[in-house]
Write an enzyme that holds these catalytic residues in place. Structure first.
Site, PDB file in Angstrom:
ATOM      1  N   LYS A  61       0.889  -1.366  -0.141  1.00 43.20           N
ATOM      2  CA  LYS A  61       0.057  -0.044  -0.076  1.00 43.20           C
ATOM      3  C   LYS A  61       0.844   1.349   0.021  1.00 43.20           C
ATOM      4  O   LYS A  61       0.657   2.181   0.740  1.00 43.20           O
ATOM      5  CB  LYS A  61      -1.009   0.140   1.395  1.00 43.20           C
ATOM      6  CG  LYS A  61      -1.907  -1.306   1.245  1.00 43.20           C
ATOM      7  CD  LYS A  61      -3.173  -0.894   1.995  1.00 43.20           C
ATOM      8  CE  LYS A  61      -3.976  -2.112   1.692  1.00 43.20           C
ATOM      9  NZ  LYS A  61      -3.497  -3.319   2.684  1.00 43.20           N
ATOM     10  N   ILE A  65       6.085  10.079  -1.617  1.00 40.96           N
ATOM     11  CA  ILE A  65       6.312  10.887  -2.715  1.00 40.96           C
ATOM     12  C   ILE A  65       7.068   9.862  -3.777  1.00 40.96           C
ATOM     13  O   ILE A  65       7.413   8.699  -3.409  1.00 40.96           O
ATOM     14  CB  ILE A  65       7.463  11.833  -2.365  1.00 40.96           C
ATOM     15  CG1 ILE A  65       8.752  11.392  -1.890  1.00 40.96           C
ATOM     16  CG2 ILE A  65       6.738  12.984  -1.453  1.00 40.96           C
ATOM     17  CD1 ILE A  65       9.744  12.125  -1.777  1.00 40.96           C
ATOM     18  N   SER A 111     -11.838  -2.307   2.633  1.00 39.31           N
ATOM     19  CA  SER A 111     -12.845  -3.194   3.261  1.00 39.31           C
ATOM     20  C   SER A 111     -13.498  -2.907   4.658  1.00 39.31           C
ATOM     21  O   SER A 111     -14.543  -3.523   5.222  1.00 39.31           O
ATOM     22  CB  SER A 111     -12.508  -4.587   2.956  1.00 39.31           C
ATOM     23  OG  SER A 111     -11.191  -5.014   3.506  1.00 39.31           O
ATOM     24  N   GLY A 171     -17.327 -10.921   4.038  1.00 42.37           N
ATOM     25  CA  GLY A 171     -17.710 -10.930   2.697  1.00 42.37           C
ATOM     26  C   GLY A 171     -17.897 -12.418   2.375  1.00 42.37           C
ATOM     27  O   GLY A 171     -17.207 -13.326   2.831  1.00 42.37           O
TER      28      GLY A 171
HETATM   29  P1  XMP Z   1      -8.237 -11.337   5.840  1.00 43.63           P
HETATM   30  O1  XMP Z   1      -7.546 -12.193   7.183  1.00 43.63           O
HETATM   31  O2  XMP Z   1      -9.124 -10.533   6.260  1.00 43.63           O
HETATM   32  O3  XMP Z   1      -7.180 -10.477   5.160  1.00 43.63           O
HETATM   33  O4  XMP Z   1      -8.858 -12.262   5.010  1.00 43.63           O
HETATM   34  C1  XMP Z   1      -7.285  -9.551   3.974  1.00 43.63           C
HETATM   35  C2  XMP Z   1      -5.964  -9.080   3.466  1.00 43.63           C
HETATM   36  O5  XMP Z   1      -6.088  -8.072   2.683  1.00 43.63           O
HETATM   37  C3  XMP Z   1      -5.645  -6.769   3.216  1.00 43.63           C
HETATM   38  N1  XMP Z   1      -6.862  -6.031   3.074  1.00 43.63           N
HETATM   39  C4  XMP Z   1      -6.907  -5.022   2.250  1.00 43.63           C
HETATM   40  N2  XMP Z   1      -5.836  -4.525   1.387  1.00 43.63           N
HETATM   41  N3  XMP Z   1      -7.666  -2.830   0.877  1.00 43.63           N
HETATM   42  C5  XMP Z   1      -6.425  -3.565   0.476  1.00 43.63           C
HETATM   43  O6  XMP Z   1      -5.707  -2.761  -0.182  1.00 43.63           O
HETATM   44  C6  XMP Z   1      -8.597  -3.295   1.687  1.00 43.63           C
HETATM   45  O7  XMP Z   1      -9.493  -2.943   1.637  1.00 43.63           O
HETATM   46  C7  XMP Z   1      -8.161  -4.334   2.405  1.00 43.63           C
HETATM   47  N4  XMP Z   1      -8.777  -5.270   3.262  1.00 43.63           N
HETATM   48  C8  XMP Z   1      -8.031  -6.038   3.644  1.00 43.63           C
HETATM   49  C9  XMP Z   1      -5.304  -6.989   4.556  1.00 43.63           C
HETATM   50  O8  XMP Z   1      -4.130  -6.238   4.866  1.00 43.63           O
HETATM   51  C10 XMP Z   1      -5.156  -8.459   4.585  1.00 43.63           C
HETATM   52  O9  XMP Z   1      -3.745  -8.787   4.049  1.00 43.63           O
END
Ligand code: XMP
Length: 210
Positions: A61, A65, A111, A171
């Site tokens: 993520k 800069i 999410s 989800g």
């Molecule tokens: P879980 O254990 O919740 O892991 O199934 C989810 C993985 O995805 C990442 N994550 C996100 N990454 N936007 C993202 O870029 C999101 O909205 C998001 N939600 C979850 C989280 O860090 C983990 O690795």
């Protein structure tokens, strides 16, 4: 077709390699995030690629800069990452710095509940950015299938949608694929399960029927 991405959020190298190896048959890719990189070092990307033969997504993520994004992305692509996840809210020049070095996935919405505070109000602008820059894909929330449908309707065809939030965050894989997702990212429901291979197989089968 395999559409499952394993979010391998464990610290330990051996455990990570073991889980990746035993679930690889059901995965499209393995996603590596800070916990594993901090716990095991950047070389885990190279090792996971060797063990599974699958694409590796580095979920850093990135939100810095352009020069710093470039410095980080260069090393991570060099280690063998096939895709890097970057934030768009820092501006298109920062995203372009990553895209110049390799395939990039842009976060357009998140999410977790807090995503409503700052990210969701600018999702339309982030979709516009994605349509202009044409990255490999975008991240959209599996916890809100109606938002995935909305994002799909606004996004240029060909830009993939990857959706975390299935399982532990509530989800459902089938629902989010029907809403327009191309790939589903799952972490805890697989790696924290007593039988990660069986958990991955079940999700894969659920998604194949959609
Ligand atoms: P879980 O254990 O919740 O892991 O199934 C989810 C993985 O995805 C990442 N994550 C996100 N990454 N936007 C993202 O870029 C999101 O909205 C998001 N939600 C979850 C989280 O860090 C983990 O690795």
């Amino acid at each position: 077709m395999r559409r499952l991405v394993l979010a391998l959020d464990v610290y330990e190298r051996d455990r990570a390699l073991e889980i990746a190896e035993c679930t690889a048959d059901y995965l499209w890719a393995v996603k590596v995030n800070w916990p594993l990189i901090i716990g095991s070092g950047l070389n885990i990307i190279t090792e996971l690629k060797q063990v599974t033969g699958l694409p590796i997504i580095a979920d850093l993520k990135l939100a810095d800069i352009p020069n710093t994004n470039r410095l980080i992305a260069g090393k991570v692509f060099e280690a063998g990452a096939d895709y890097i996840i970057a934030h768009g809210f820092v501006g298109s020049d920062s995203v372009e710095a990553v895209m110049e070095l390799g395939r990039t996935i842009l976060v357009v919405e998140m999410s977790h509940p807090g995503a409503r505070e700052f990210i969701q109000p600018v999702t339309d602008k982030l979709i516009e950015m994605a349509n202009g820059l044409e990255p490999f894909g975008v991240i959209a929330p599996a916890t809100r299938p109606e938002r995935v449908s909305y994002i799909r309707s606004k996004l240029k065809p060909g830009i993939r949608i990857l959706t975390p939030g299935v399982g532990a965050q509530g989800g459902r894989a089938g629902e989010v694929l029907k809403a327009g997702a191309d790939y589903v990212i799952v972490g805890r429901s697989i790696y924290a399960s007593e039988n990660p291979r069986a958990a991955a197989r079940k999700l894969h089968e659920e998604m194949t029927g959609v």
